[in-house]
Design a protein around this motif. Structure first.
Motif, PDB file in Angstrom:
ATOM      1  N   ASP A   1      -0.289  10.739 -79.457  1.00 51.81           N
ATOM      2  CA  ASP A   1      -0.262  11.124 -80.868  1.00 51.81           C
ATOM      3  C   ASP A   1      -1.115  12.524 -81.079  1.00 51.81           C
ATOM      4  O   ASP A   1      -0.661  13.335 -81.991  1.00 51.81           O
ATOM      5  N   MET A   2      -2.500  12.462 -80.557  1.00 50.82           N
ATOM      6  CA  MET A   2      -3.317  13.351 -80.926  1.00 50.82           C
ATOM      7  C   MET A   2      -2.642  14.964 -80.241  1.00 50.82           C
ATOM      8  O   MET A   2      -2.767  15.888 -80.870  1.00 50.82           O
ATOM      9  N   LEU A   3      -2.253  14.823 -79.147  1.00 55.23           N
ATOM     10  CA  LEU A   3      -1.545  16.083 -78.576  1.00 55.23           C
ATOM     11  C   LEU A   3      -0.485  16.588 -79.476  1.00 55.23           C
ATOM     12  O   LEU A   3      -0.420  17.732 -79.466  1.00 55.23           O
ATOM     13  N   THR A   4       0.190  15.462 -79.872  1.00 53.41           N
ATOM     14  CA  THR A   4       1.474  16.095 -80.589  1.00 53.41           C
ATOM     15  C   THR A   4       0.906  16.815 -81.750  1.00 53.41           C
ATOM     16  O   THR A   4       1.665  17.863 -82.347  1.00 53.41           O
ATOM     17  N   MET A   5       0.129  16.449 -82.525  1.00 53.48           N
ATOM     18  CA  MET A   5      -0.546  17.094 -83.775  1.00 53.48           C
ATOM     19  C   MET A   5      -1.306  18.295 -83.361  1.00 53.48           C
ATOM     20  O   MET A   5      -1.122  19.393 -84.105  1.00 53.48           O
ATOM     21  N   VAL A   6      -1.794  18.363 -82.303  1.00 57.59           N
ATOM     22  CA  VAL A   6      -2.601  19.516 -81.612  1.00 57.59           C
ATOM     23  C   VAL A   6      -1.456  20.656 -81.521  1.00 57.59           C
ATOM     24  O   VAL A   6      -1.763  22.055 -81.885  1.00 57.59           O
TER      25      VAL A   6
ATOM     26  N   ASP B   1       9.767  15.557 -89.262  1.00 55.34           N
ATOM     27  CA  ASP B   1       8.793  15.822 -88.687  1.00 55.34           C
ATOM     28  C   ASP B   1       7.592  15.419 -89.609  1.00 55.34           C
ATOM     29  O   ASP B   1       6.599  14.770 -88.729  1.00 55.34           O
ATOM     30  N   ILE B   2       7.543  15.454 -90.642  1.00 58.16           N
ATOM     31  CA  ILE B   2       6.317  14.847 -91.390  1.00 58.16           C
ATOM     32  C   ILE B   2       6.241  13.261 -91.431  1.00 58.16           C
ATOM     33  O   ILE B   2       5.174  12.786 -91.328  1.00 58.16           O
ATOM     34  N   LEU B   3       7.362  12.440 -91.386  1.00 53.87           N
ATOM     35  CA  LEU B   3       7.377  11.343 -91.153  1.00 53.87           C
ATOM     36  C   LEU B   3       6.672  10.778 -89.691  1.00 53.87           C
ATOM     37  O   LEU B   3       5.941   9.895 -89.938  1.00 53.87           O
ATOM     38  N   ALA B   4       7.205  11.603 -88.487  1.00 56.89           N
ATOM     39  CA  ALA B   4       6.614  11.409 -87.362  1.00 56.89           C
ATOM     40  C   ALA B   4       5.085  11.786 -87.282  1.00 56.89           C
ATOM     41  O   ALA B   4       4.201  10.969 -86.642  1.00 56.89           O
ATOM     42  N   LEU B   5       4.361  12.722 -88.180  1.00 60.21           N
ATOM     43  CA  LEU B   5       3.179  13.263 -88.160  1.00 60.21           C
ATOM     44  C   LEU B   5       2.404  11.936 -88.824  1.00 60.21           C
ATOM     45  O   LEU B   5       1.367  11.739 -88.298  1.00 60.21           O
ATOM     46  N   VAL B   6       2.898  11.310 -89.910  1.00 58.75           N
ATOM     47  CA  VAL B   6       2.320  10.367 -90.636  1.00 58.75           C
ATOM     48  C   VAL B   6       2.035   9.157 -89.845  1.00 58.75           C
ATOM     49  O   VAL B   6       1.078   8.482 -89.696  1.00 58.75           O
ATOM     50  N   ASN B   7       3.060   8.868 -88.969  1.00 59.53           N
ATOM     51  CA  ASN B   7       3.061   7.725 -87.918  1.00 59.53           C
ATOM     52  C   ASN B   7       1.900   8.131 -86.966  1.00 59.53           C
ATOM     53  O   ASN B   7       1.333   7.000 -86.762  1.00 59.53           O
ATOM     54  N   ASN B   8       1.965   9.291 -86.401  1.00 54.63           N
ATOM     55  CA  ASN B   8       0.724   9.655 -85.774  1.00 54.63           C
ATOM     56  C   ASN B   8      -0.619   9.484 -86.201  1.00 54.63           C
ATOM     57  O   ASN B   8      -1.618   9.068 -85.445  1.00 54.63           O
ATOM     58  N   ALA B   9      -0.613   9.660 -87.512  1.00 49.15           N
ATOM     59  CA  ALA B   9      -2.141   9.772 -88.010  1.00 49.15           C
ATOM     60  C   ALA B   9      -2.439   8.470 -88.709  1.00 49.15           C
ATOM     61  O   ALA B   9      -3.696   8.153 -89.054  1.00 49.15           O
TER      62      ALA B   9
END
Length: 430
Positions: A78-83, A312-320
């Motif tokens: 998840d961190m690498l996705t957001m980076v 994209d924003i749903l996936a990012l929220v799930n990652n965070a």
């Protein structure tokens, strides 16, 4: 907006295809796209450090279990996705307009980075969702097994490591056709030349067989199959919740604990169920949209692309969001985090006192020793086992130091919480 032909149109930043500005969904996408970059940055700036915290806490020696090992690698993914998402969103959404093509925006370097980001994020999402599947499988196997002991604990960690390695390796192999099917091409105009991603003609008769098979494989093994497995094992976990309540009630009764509040099921199981539900919310709709894009003409450009920012924003929220879940539902995670912060604070205080020459090193050492005794409800046990040592420590620490170190929530925690924690730990070892 000013684009290649000096007329007002909106373009797909991937393929350069013109979008229908009069469509309601595209209008919504254009409106949200203006704020998507800033919203995404906020989520990433929260999610990156919190995932680092997750990794730090979950890799502590006393936190090492098969479940926590899988959660650790999920946090890495998840961190690498957001980076990788941060440079993408800054350039393509904040620095330049959301749906525009220009020579400054669509340079070869930035479009190559866009290719890398698309493929890498697809890989990390695939790894994360299969790690979520392994969480459900491992938890269900743990609950169904009666084996206990350190040897069993070590074997399960080894199995988790093997599962993680297999998931990463298979995900890379699964994404190889996707890596090979995307490339750049030039889009020429009378005034400018820009780079775009080669159109795969999804949902049109011109789609190649390789691209069609690739999208079918991706939607099946990166979306539908893992989601289906999550639903199956999630249902099996739900079926065990009632059994857990009954077993816990019997154990609590044997301990002579009077129930003063409703008895809850295993926090670990509930936490994993929430994680799986979040995966289903973010990944299953995307898989459905991919399939519809393949078989329905115009669906990809008219629906999938405009909904891209929302997915994209749903996936990012799930990652965070996992950090919030861990802190709210996992007592040991909270205590380990507090212990790490406290230890670093005491080290900083000791260094500061030594530098200033105040002579408080002895007090700080005593305070640190006492804080270790307080952790994990060990204060009472330590006092009963070694009262002389406790007395020596307390005489070296002032009343002010004691008041700041001892947490009333720890010293006054009721017996039910203590035994619930013991039960959770037993379930995890089990």
């Amino acid at each position: 907006m000013e684009f290649l032909n000096n007329t007002t149109f909106s373009y797909d930043i991937w393929t350069g295809s013109q979008l229908n500005d009069h469509d309601a969904l595209t209008t919504f996408s254009l409106a949200y796209g203006k704020s998507h970059g800033y919203v995404s940055l906020l989520v990433c700036f929260f999610g990156i450090p919190t995932n680092i915290i997750n990794i730090t806490v979950l890799t502590r020696k006393h936190m090492q279990t098969s479940i926590n090992l899988i959660l650790t690698w999920m946090a890495v993914s998840d961190m690498l996705t957001m980076v990788t998402y941060v440079p993408f969103v800054v350039h393509f959404y904040i620095q330049y307009g959301t749906y525009e093509l220009s020579a400054e925006k669509n340079t070869k370097i930035w479009m190559e980075y866009l290719l890398f980001h698309i493929n890498f994020s697809a890989l990390t999402h695939t790894i994360s969702i299969w790690l979520g599947v392994s969480l459900a499988i491992f938890r269900y196997m743990h609950l169904q097994s009666s084996e206990t002991g350190n040897l069993v604990h070590v074997r399960r960690i080894i199995r988790a490591r093997i599962a993680i390695f297999v998931i990463i390796a298979c995900s890379v192999l699964l994404m190889i056709p996707n890596f090979m099917s995307t490339s750049l091409e030039l889009k020429a105009n009378t005034s400018e030349i820009v780079y775009i991603i080669e159109d795969t003609n999804i949902g049109t008769p011109n789609i190649t067989l390789i691209n069609f098979v690739n999208m079918c494989i991706y939607s099946a093994f990166a979306k539908f199959v893992p989601c289906l497995l999550m639903i199956v094992f999630g249902g099996l976990l739900l079926r065990t919740l009632d059994m857990q309540v009954r077993v816990r009630r019997k154990r609590m009764t044997k301990l002579g604990v009077i129930m003063t509040r409703p008895l809850h099921t295993s926090r670990t199981t509930v936490l994993l169920l929430i994680v799986m539900i979040l995966f289903l919310i973010t990944e299953l709709p995307q898989g459905i949209l991919i399939v519809l894009s393949l078989f329905k003409s115009g669906f990809f450009l008219d629906v999938y692309i405009p909904l891209g920012d929302v997915m994209d924003i749903l996936a990012l929220v799930n990652n965070a969001i996992n950090f919030v879940l861990y802190c709210s539902m996992n007592r040991e995670f909270r205590r380990t985090l507090v212990r790490i912060l406290r230890t670093r604070g005491l080290k900083h205080y000791r260094t500061h006192a030594h530098t200033n020459g105040t002579g408080t090193e002895l007090v700080t050492e005593a305070a640190q020793k006492l804080s270790v005794m307080v952790d994990n409800q060990a204060c009472d046990e330590t006092i009963s086992k070694d009262p002389l040592e406790t007395a020596n420590v307390m005489t070296m620490v002032s009343a002010t130091e004691l008041s700041t170190l001892i947490d009333p929530k720890h010293t006054e925690e009721n017996m039910q919480d203590i035994n619930e924690k013991k039960f959770d730990e037993n379930e995890e070892v089990k």
